[in-house]
Design a protein around this motif. Structure first.
Motif: not given
Length: 159
Positions: A44, A58, A60-66, A68, A78
């Motif tokens: 992604d 970073e 992302y998946n579906s506009s969210k940080v999956l 880091e 993370n």
């Protein structure tokens, strides 16, 4: 006395304002990332941040940080940190060398340029040993790393 106070006050303001201007510059770049290891499977968009002593991806998946991935003197995912060698062994199934992951992310030659072949758009490297079989390519902002023995694939394309 009043002039001395004004000079000291102006010096204080100059020092205060200049300290704010000395922040480390961090560049960001959007990128498409594919990462397939025995522990992680991801494909992604993400962001690559580069600073003087920091490299950060970073995911992302579906506009969210999956998650880091942050590289300083250690590699952290993370907030869970590993030594660079331990990270390599755990996620790439071989120890390699300290800055291996950072060289991949920054699209630099790996193993100090061993077997590097210049191409019209960048370079390729084919490196084999009893522990790994690597094909690595950098071409016009695209990076592809494949390690056949441990079935690790990692690629990035700058957007």
């Amino acid at each position: 006395m009043k002039n001395l106070f004004q000079i000291v006050f102006l010096c204080f303001i100059c020092v205060l304002l200049s300290s704010c201007a000395l922040k480390t510059k961090i560049q960001s770049q959007s990128t498409y990332i594919i990462l397939k290891t025995p522990q992680i499977k991801f494909a992604d968009y993400g962001f690559l941040y580069e600073g003087k002593n920091l490299t950060k991806l970073e995911f992302y998946n579906s506009s969210k940080v999956l998650f880091e991935l942050k590289i300083t003197d250690k590699i952290c995912i993370n907030g869970v940190c590993y030594t660079k060698i331990l990270f390599n062994k755990r996620f790439f199934n071989y120890e390699y060398y300290d800055d291996f992951l950072q060289d991949l992310i920054l699209k630099k030659p790996i193993f100090y340029g061993k077997n590097k072949q210049i191409t019209s758009c960048g370079f390729t490297q084919k490196i084999m040993s009893k522990n790994y079989d690597i094909f690595y390519e950098v071409c016009n902002g695209y990076m592809s790393f494949n390690e056949k023995k441990s079935k690790v694939k990692f690629s990035m394309k700058s957007l």
